[in-house]
Motif scaffolding. Structure first.
Motif, short mmCIF file in Angstrom:
data_model
loop_
_atom_site.label_atom_id
_atom_site.label_comp_id
_atom_site.label_asym_id
_atom_site.label_seq_id
_atom_site.Cartn_x
_atom_site.Cartn_y
_atom_site.Cartn_z
N ASN A 32 -6.68 15.33 -2.34
CA ASN A 32 -8.15 16.41 -2.72
C ASN A 32 -7.64 16.52 -3.72
O ASN A 32 -8.66 16.83 -5.14
N ALA A 33 -6.93 16.80 -4.89
CA ALA A 33 -6.47 17.34 -6.31
C ALA A 33 -5.57 16.02 -7.06
O ALA A 33 -5.55 15.81 -7.83
N ASN A 34 -5.77 14.88 -6.52
CA ASN A 34 -4.57 13.92 -7.20
C ASN A 34 -5.46 12.39 -6.31
O ASN A 34 -5.69 12.33 -5.71
N ALA A 35 -6.58 12.25 -7.40
CA ALA A 35 -7.33 11.22 -7.40
C ALA A 35 -7.06 9.65 -7.03
O ALA A 35 -7.41 8.74 -6.63
N ARG A 36 -6.10 9.31 -7.46
CA ARG A 36 -5.10 8.40 -7.87
C ARG A 36 -4.54 8.01 -6.21
O ARG A 36 -4.93 7.11 -5.68
N LEU A 37 -4.13 9.34 -5.49
CA LEU A 37 -3.51 9.46 -4.18
C LEU A 37 -4.72 8.83 -3.49
O LEU A 37 -4.52 8.39 -2.32
N ARG A 38 -5.10 9.52 -3.60
CA ARG A 38 -6.76 9.64 -2.59
C ARG A 38 -7.40 8.82 -2.56
O ARG A 38 -7.30 8.27 -1.52
N LEU A 39 -7.18 7.29 -3.62
CA LEU A 39 -7.81 6.60 -3.89
C LEU A 39 -6.40 5.35 -2.31
O LEU A 39 -7.19 4.66 -2.71
N ALA A 40 -5.82 5.66 -2.90
CA ALA A 40 -4.54 4.50 -2.42
C ALA A 40 -4.79 5.26 -0.80
O ALA A 40 -4.40 4.36 0.18
N VAL A 41 -4.51 6.21 -0.37
CA VAL A 41 -5.15 6.19 1.21
C VAL A 41 -6.00 6.02 1.70
O VAL A 41 -6.07 5.69 2.45
N ASP A 52 1.35 7.28 10.46
CA ASP A 52 2.93 7.76 9.88
C ASP A 52 3.70 6.64 8.47
O ASP A 52 4.14 7.51 8.16
N THR A 53 3.30 5.94 8.56
CA THR A 53 3.41 4.68 7.51
C THR A 53 2.89 5.16 6.02
O THR A 53 3.51 6.34 5.23
N ILE A 54 0.99 6.31 5.94
CA ILE A 54 0.80 7.03 4.62
C ILE A 54 1.82 7.99 4.67
O ILE A 54 2.01 8.83 3.38
N GLU A 55 1.81 9.01 5.90
CA GLU A 55 2.65 10.09 5.38
C GLU A 55 4.20 9.86 4.64
O GLU A 55 4.40 10.29 4.05
N ARG A 56 4.36 9.02 6.00
CA ARG A 56 6.11 8.69 5.18
C ARG A 56 5.82 8.41 3.60
O ARG A 56 6.94 9.30 2.61
N ALA A 57 4.63 7.79 3.39
CA ALA A 57 5.14 7.05 1.47
C ALA A 57 4.21 8.08 0.69
O ALA A 57 5.26 9.00 -0.04
N ILE A 58 4.16 9.36 1.02
CA ILE A 58 3.13 10.62 0.79
C ILE A 58 4.43 11.92 0.24
O ILE A 58 4.85 11.52 -0.43
N LYS A 59 5.40 11.16 1.33
CA LYS A 59 6.87 12.28 1.12
C LYS A 59 7.95 11.83 0.36
O LYS A 59 8.56 12.91 -0.13
N LYS A 60 7.83 10.87 0.69
CA LYS A 60 8.84 9.75 -0.05
C LYS A 60 8.80 10.05 -1.61
O LYS A 60 9.20 10.13 -2.76
N LEU A 71 0.78 -1.18 0.14
CA LEU A 71 -0.16 -0.04 -0.02
C LEU A 71 1.03 1.33 0.01
O LEU A 71 0.70 2.53 -0.36
N ALA A 72 1.96 1.17 1.39
CA ALA A 72 2.63 2.97 0.65
C ALA A 72 3.52 2.50 -0.28
O ALA A 72 3.05 3.98 -0.94
N ARG A 73 3.76 1.51 -1.31
CA ARG A 73 4.72 1.75 -2.18
C ARG A 73 3.62 2.75 -3.06
O ARG A 73 3.64 3.48 -4.43
N GLU A 74 2.26 1.93 -3.58
CA GLU A 74 1.46 2.71 -4.17
C GLU A 74 1.04 4.34 -4.14
O GLU A 74 0.36 4.93 -5.09
N ILE A 75 1.06 4.24 -2.49
CA ILE A 75 0.45 5.76 -2.25
C ILE A 75 2.51 6.55 -3.15
O ILE A 75 1.48 7.94 -3.27
N ALA A 76 3.32 6.10 -2.85
CA ALA A 76 4.50 7.03 -3.00
C ALA A 76 4.40 6.93 -4.81
O ALA A 76 4.89 8.11 -5.14
N VAL A 77 4.14 6.01 -5.12
CA VAL A 77 3.79 5.95 -6.43
C VAL A 77 2.96 6.97 -7.64
O VAL A 77 3.08 7.91 -8.08
N ALA A 78 1.67 6.97 -6.39
CA ALA A 78 0.56 7.80 -6.93
C ALA A 78 1.11 9.45 -6.44
O ALA A 78 0.68 10.37 -7.61
N ALA A 79 2.03 9.78 -5.28
CA ALA A 79 2.63 11.36 -4.69
C ALA A 79 2.94 11.37 -5.98
O ALA A 79 3.24 12.87 -6.29
N LYS A 80 3.70 11.09 -7.02
CA LYS A 80 5.20 11.23 -7.50
C LYS A 80 4.14 11.56 -8.37
O LYS A 80 4.85 12.31 -9.17
N ALA A 81 3.45 10.72 -9.42
CA ALA A 81 3.05 10.99 -10.16
C ALA A 81 2.08 12.11 -10.38
O ALA A 81 1.99 13.10 -11.42
#
Length: 232
Positions: free
Chosen positions: A40-49, A60-68, A24-34
């Motif tokens: 709120n502005a990134n549908a893929r990230l919102r669904l991943a979260v 903290d795992t979610i937040e770290r993945a977003i930052k990464k 899940l953290a990998r998908e969040i990180a990839v979505a945040a990068k993309a």
């Protein structure tokens, strides 16, 4: 099946192995990068979260993945999205989407997975012709409604029910538009992603299906596997 391979009880099984949070953290990180770090502005990230929170993934795992993913945390690892193709047991076409921080590990692991289950990993395009590239949207809606009418009004090509959740298939380019249309019609969207849909289903006996299921479960449990698609 025409959609991503699903394992009964996959979430519970993966949680016991401590594996699901990593995926899940990998998908969040990839979505945040993309698409950026704002859900709120990134549908893929919102669904991943949302998917991560649904299985109680730590904040903290979610937040770290977003930052990464957003490049705000440099741990020296880069997550890549890779796709592998091949034939599983009994000629079943298989596409495996991976997210990995070490492609030099993933490729030989994937090759071994195919070979050890009497299959063969092929080159890019070797089985892609057996699938259509589509948009896949999953969601639920309260009250009474006609699923086919909902699909038509939203611009989806096809709809099917799966244990209380409805799956809408769209043209790949129409994914965002159909997702927004369904949301405006009162649907709660739980998944919205590009996927693969088998053009034809491989005919299998009951015994052959067991062999294929064992192989697909094996692939699904691999650390770097994100999604598995098969012609069953």
């Amino acid at each position: 099946m025409g959609k991503s391979w699903k394992t009964a009880g996959k979430v519970e099984k993966a949680q016991q192995k401590g594996q699901i949070f990593t995926k899940l953290a990998r998908e969040i990180a990839v979505a945040a990068k993309a698409g950026g770090p704002d859900p709120n502005a990134n549908a893929r990230l919102r669904l991943a979260v949302d998917a991560a929170k649904k299985v109680s993934c730590p904040n903290d795992t979610i937040e770290r993945a977003i930052k990464k993913g957003a490049g705000l945390l440099d741990d020296g690892k880069v997550i890549e999205e890779l796709t592998y193709e091949g034939y599983g047991p009994h000629g079943v076409g298989v596409i495996v989407e991976c997210q990995t921080d070490n492609k030099h590990r993933t490729a030989p692991d994937m090759r071994h997975a195919f070979k050890s289950h009497e299959g063969s990993m092929g080159e890019t395009g070797s089985v892609a012709w057996m699938f259509d590239r589509v948009g896949l949207i999953e969601g639920t809606k309260d009250g009474s409604f006609d699923p086919d009418e909902e699909a038509i009004e939203a611009g989806a090509n096809e709809v099917s029910a799966d244990e209380g959740t409805y799956e809408f298939f769209t043209a790949a380019d129409d994914l965002d538009a159909v997702r927004e249309a369904l949301t405006s019609r009162g649907w709660k969207i739980t998944k919205g992603e590009l996927s693969y849909k088998a053009k034809n289903i491989t005919e299998l006996s009951d015994e052959q299906r067991k062999d294929v299921a064992e192989f697909l479960n094996y692939l699904d449990d691999m650390d770097d596997t994100h999604r598995v698609h098969a012609t069953i």
